[in-house]
Each structure stands twice: as C-alpha cells, then as structure tokens.
Design a protein around this motif. Structure first.
Motif, PDB file in Angstrom:
ATOM      1  N   GLU A   1       0.834  -1.204   0.000  1.00 25.44           N
ATOM      2  CA  GLU A   1       0.000   0.000   0.000  1.00 25.44           C
ATOM      3  C   GLU A   1       0.873   1.261   0.000  1.00 25.44           C
ATOM      4  N   LYS A   2       0.603   2.163  -0.955  1.00 25.96           N
ATOM      5  CA  LYS A   2       1.317   3.447  -1.077  1.00 25.96           C
ATOM      6  C   LYS A   2       2.835   3.246  -1.064  1.00 25.96           C
ATOM      7  N   TYR A   3       3.267   2.196  -1.726  1.00 30.62           N
ATOM      8  CA  TYR A   3       4.689   1.795  -1.741  1.00 30.62           C
ATOM      9  C   TYR A   3       5.602   2.959  -2.114  1.00 30.62           C
ATOM     10  N   GLY A   4       5.245   3.656  -3.194  1.00 30.78           N
ATOM     11  CA  GLY A   4       6.100   4.751  -3.681  1.00 30.78           C
ATOM     12  C   GLY A   4       6.155   5.936  -2.725  1.00 30.78           C
ATOM     13  N   LEU A   5       5.046   6.182  -2.018  1.00 31.48           N
ATOM     14  CA  LEU A   5       5.034   7.310  -1.080  1.00 31.48           C
ATOM     15  C   LEU A   5       5.875   6.973   0.143  1.00 31.48           C
ATOM     16  N   LYS A   6       5.897   5.688   0.510  1.00 26.61           N
ATOM     17  CA  LYS A   6       6.655   5.274   1.701  1.00 26.61           C
ATOM     18  C   LYS A   6       8.141   5.132   1.408  1.00 26.61           C
ATOM     19  N   ARG A   7       8.476   4.615   0.218  1.00 29.50           N
ATOM     20  CA  ARG A   7       9.889   4.308  -0.062  1.00 29.50           C
ATOM     21  C   ARG A   7      10.609   5.416  -0.818  1.00 29.50           C
ATOM     22  N   GLY A   8       9.854   6.254  -1.508  1.00 28.90           N
ATOM     23  CA  GLY A   8      10.493   7.267  -2.350  1.00 28.90           C
ATOM     24  C   GLY A   8      10.900   6.681  -3.682  1.00 28.90           C
ATOM     25  N   GLN A   9      11.608   7.472  -4.496  1.00 24.79           N
ATOM     26  CA  GLN A   9      11.955   7.033  -5.856  1.00 24.79           C
ATOM     27  C   GLN A   9      13.459   7.039  -6.088  1.00 24.79           C
ATOM     28  N   SER A  10      14.253   6.901  -5.028  1.00 20.38           N
ATOM     29  CA  SER A  10      15.711   6.946  -5.194  1.00 20.38           C
ATOM     30  C   SER A  10      16.178   5.853  -6.156  1.00 20.38           C
ATOM     31  N   GLU A  11      17.371   6.043  -6.695  1.00 19.14           N
ATOM     32  CA  GLU A  11      17.985   5.055  -7.586  1.00 19.14           C
ATOM     33  C   GLU A  11      18.023   3.676  -6.900  1.00 19.14           C
ATOM     34  N   ALA A  12      18.361   3.682  -5.592  1.00 17.97           N
ATOM     35  CA  ALA A  12      18.469   2.413  -4.860  1.00 17.97           C
ATOM     36  C   ALA A  12      17.116   1.704  -4.760  1.00 17.97           C
ATOM     37  N   ILE A  13      16.050   2.469  -4.534  1.00 17.84           N
ATOM     38  CA  ILE A  13      14.714   1.861  -4.415  1.00 17.84           C
ATOM     39  C   ILE A  13      14.234   1.369  -5.778  1.00 17.84           C
TER      40      ILE A  13
ATOM     41  N   ASP B   1       5.943   5.730  -8.944  1.00 15.56           N
ATOM     42  CA  ASP B   1       5.618   7.091  -9.398  1.00 15.56           C
ATOM     43  C   ASP B   1       4.566   7.722  -8.475  1.00 15.56           C
ATOM     44  N   PRO B   2       4.873   8.887  -7.889  1.00 13.74           N
ATOM     45  CA  PRO B   2       3.890   9.511  -6.990  1.00 13.74           C
ATOM     46  C   PRO B   2       2.593   9.898  -7.699  1.00 13.74           C
ATOM     47  N   GLU B   3       2.628  10.005  -9.035  1.00 15.25           N
ATOM     48  CA  GLU B   3       1.422  10.345  -9.805  1.00 15.25           C
ATOM     49  C   GLU B   3       0.575   9.113 -10.122  1.00 15.25           C
ATOM     50  N   SER B   4       1.155   7.930  -9.931  1.00 18.30           N
ATOM     51  CA  SER B   4       0.478   6.693 -10.307  1.00 18.30           C
ATOM     52  C   SER B   4      -0.790   6.478  -9.478  1.00 18.30           C
ATOM     53  N   ASP B   5      -1.808   5.885 -10.104  1.00 20.21           N
ATOM     54  CA  ASP B   5      -3.040   5.533  -9.382  1.00 20.21           C
ATOM     55  C   ASP B   5      -2.731   4.758  -8.108  1.00 20.21           C
ATOM     56  N   PHE B   6      -1.671   3.987  -8.161  1.00 18.45           N
ATOM     57  CA  PHE B   6      -1.317   3.144  -7.014  1.00 18.45           C
ATOM     58  C   PHE B   6      -1.039   4.002  -5.781  1.00 18.45           C
ATOM     59  N   ASN B   7      -0.503   5.206  -6.016  1.00 16.69           N
ATOM     60  CA  ASN B   7      -0.149   6.085  -4.901  1.00 16.69           C
ATOM     61  C   ASN B   7      -1.137   7.227  -4.663  1.00 16.69           C
ATOM     62  N   THR B   8      -2.027   7.483  -5.643  1.00 16.60           N
ATOM     63  CA  THR B   8      -2.970   8.593  -5.465  1.00 16.60           C
ATOM     64  C   THR B   8      -4.364   8.105  -5.076  1.00 16.60           C
ATOM     65  N   LYS B   9      -4.708   6.861  -5.462  1.00 14.01           N
ATOM     66  CA  LYS B   9      -6.052   6.348  -5.147  1.00 14.01           C
ATOM     67  C   LYS B   9      -5.984   5.393  -3.963  1.00 14.01           C
ATOM     68  N   PRO B  10      -7.063   5.332  -3.160  1.00 13.57           N
ATOM     69  CA  PRO B  10      -7.032   4.429  -2.000  1.00 13.57           C
ATOM     70  C   PRO B  10      -7.027   2.966  -2.440  1.00 13.57           C
ATOM     71  N   ALA B  11      -6.303   2.151  -1.699  1.00 10.99           N
ATOM     72  CA  ALA B  11      -6.291   0.718  -1.976  1.00 10.99           C
ATOM     73  C   ALA B  11      -7.682   0.161  -1.692  1.00 10.99           C
ATOM     74  N   VAL B  12      -8.127  -0.786  -2.516  1.00 10.11           N
ATOM     75  CA  VAL B  12      -9.422  -1.424  -2.267  1.00 10.11           C
ATOM     76  C   VAL B  12      -9.354  -2.112  -0.895  1.00 10.11           C
ATOM     77  N   GLY B  13     -10.307  -1.791  -0.020  1.00  9.49           N
ATOM     78  CA  GLY B  13     -10.335  -2.400   1.315  1.00  9.49           C
ATOM     79  C   GLY B  13      -9.765  -1.502   2.382  1.00  9.49           C
ATOM     80  N   SER B  14      -9.154  -0.368   2.006  1.00 15.68           N
ATOM     81  CA  SER B  14      -8.554   0.505   3.025  1.00 15.68           C
ATOM     82  C   SER B  14      -9.661   1.345   3.680  1.00 15.68           C
ATOM     83  N   ARG B  15      -9.415   1.760   4.922  1.00 21.80           N
ATOM     84  CA  ARG B  15     -10.429   2.559   5.611  1.00 21.80           C
ATOM     85  C   ARG B  15      -9.973   3.979   5.800  1.00 21.80           C
TER      86      ARG B  15
END
Ligand code: HEC
Length: 191
Positions: A122-134, A177-191
């Motif tokens: 969940e919100k992987y990109g927001l938590k880890r960032g986008q560094s070269e290492a990640i 990508d912080p713009e990706s739906d994965f990071n901008t839209k809520p995960a199905v099942g999240s409260r």
C-alpha cells in the motif's frame, strides 16, 4: 421379495459407483503412474529449484552467498537503462489476473482487493520514495525475487520469462511514481 430388494440395492450402488467415476481411462493411468512422473519432475528440476526443494525452502546459511550471486547474475535490465517506465501500462500488468497477478498476493491495489501472501505494498512509492536504490531494488525483486528472498513463492517474473525488462520497468513505475493511481487512489479495502 427380500432378495429382489437386495438386488435392487446392489444395482443402485453399482450405478452410483459408475457415476462417481470422474476420471477417464487416460487420466486414471496418469494418476496411477504419478509416483514415477513426480520422481521425474523432481529429478529434472533446475539446480536452484532442486536446492530449494531439498531444503524445504530454507537454505542453510553456508549455501546462501553462492545462491544469491547466481540469482543476481540472471537479472537483465531494459535497453534504455531506465528502471521506471509507463505506470499506466504497469497498472494493466499488475492488476491483470492473466498477466502478473501481483494483487493476488499483495495488498494495495486501487483496482482489486489484494491478498496477503506477500507483504502489503500500500502506497509503496510514497513510503519508499523514488531513489535510484529503491528503483533498483524494486526492479530486481520483480525480475528475480530469489536474488533477495531465496526460494520465495513470488514468481520470478523476468527470470522465468513471464515479463520483459520493459514491462517490469512499467510495473516499477506503477509502484513508485507519486502520480500513479497506485499512490494517489485508495487501496481497495482501506479505511
Ligand atoms: C505468489 C505470490 C506473489 C505474487 C504473484 C507476487 N508476489 Fe511479490 N512477494 C511475495 C512474497 C511472499 C514476498 C515476500 C518475500 C518473502 O519473504 O518470501 C514478496 C515481496 C515483494 C516485494 C518486496 C516488498 C518489500 O517490502 O520490500 C515487492 C516490491 C513485490 N513483492 C512486488 C510484486 C509485484 C510488483 C508483483 C507482480 C509483478 C508481485 N510482487 C507478485 C509474493 C508474491
């Protein structure tokens, strides 16, 4: 009279037994010889899979360095050198049961309720960032998870030829990508 009833009962049982014969002759034969077929599959495993099978997916520490090195050596990168591709294409791969099927094991998709075989993304990109290492870590885990988690059940998408390097980069972008739906839209099942 009693005899006739008994015969009827026997006939009924026979009909039931026939109806319950689910398998055709060929299937039955395969089941009967499964011991041999299983042995053949087992004997013909690739050496790395054989090692995992032998140690019930828990490799002894002294075998780890060579195993990890061999797994790492299988990883190939996109020709462009870019590890983050098109997140929209990546989403179509991530959320498709017949493509990567990532959501079946991982929670976090805004499209499907995720499973919990693997850790939540969940919100992987927001938590880890986008560094070269990640970017590199994420790409390599998807390409060949065994380079980080020896013998894990996660499919080895690049190493097994399930996804191309470019497709893996698209999935990396979907996660990071912080713009990706994965990071901008809520995960199905999240409260
Ligand atoms: C069959 C289940 C399964 C599938 C399918 C699967 N994974 Fe995994 N994944 C796992 C498991 C289990 C782990 C944790 C590794 C371990 O401890 O064995 C993992 C780990 C990861 C990690 C590392 C997580 C972290 O916190 O560092 C990432 C990233 C990841 N998976 C992404 C993906 C992506 C993207 C896909 C689809 C392309 C995918 N996975 C498909 C089971 C799966």
């Amino acid at each position: 009279m009693k005899k006739a009833a008994f015969a009827l009962l026997l006939l009924g049982l026979l009909a039931l037994a026939l109806a319950q014969r689910y398998f055709g002759d060929q299937e039955l034969e395969q089941i009967k010889t499964a011991g041999k077929a299983y042995a053949e599959v087992f004997i013909n495993q690739r050496p790395d899979q054989a090692l995992c099978s032998l140690h019930k997916n828990r490799l002894p520490a002294d075998l780890l360095p060579k195993f990890l090195e061999e797994q790492r050596a299988q990883i190939k990168y996109p020709q462009s050198g870019k590890l983050m591709g098109d997140w929209r294409k990546g989403g179509a791969i991530f959320n498709n049961l017949q493509r990567a099927n990532c959501f079946s094991c991982h929670y976090g998709s805004p499209v499907h309720l995720g499973g919990d075989v693997g850790p939540s993304l969940e919100k992987y990109g927001l938590k880890r960032g986008q560094s070269e290492a990640i970017q590199r870590y994420t790409y390599e885990v998807i390409y060949n998870a065994w380079a980080y988690f020896p013998c894990t059940v996660m499919y080895r998408f690049g190493a097994q030829g399930l996804l191309t390097p470019e497709e893996i980069a698209d999935v990396v972008a979907y996660l990071l990508d912080p713009e990706s739906d994965f990071n901008t839209k809520p995960a199905v099942g999240s409260r």
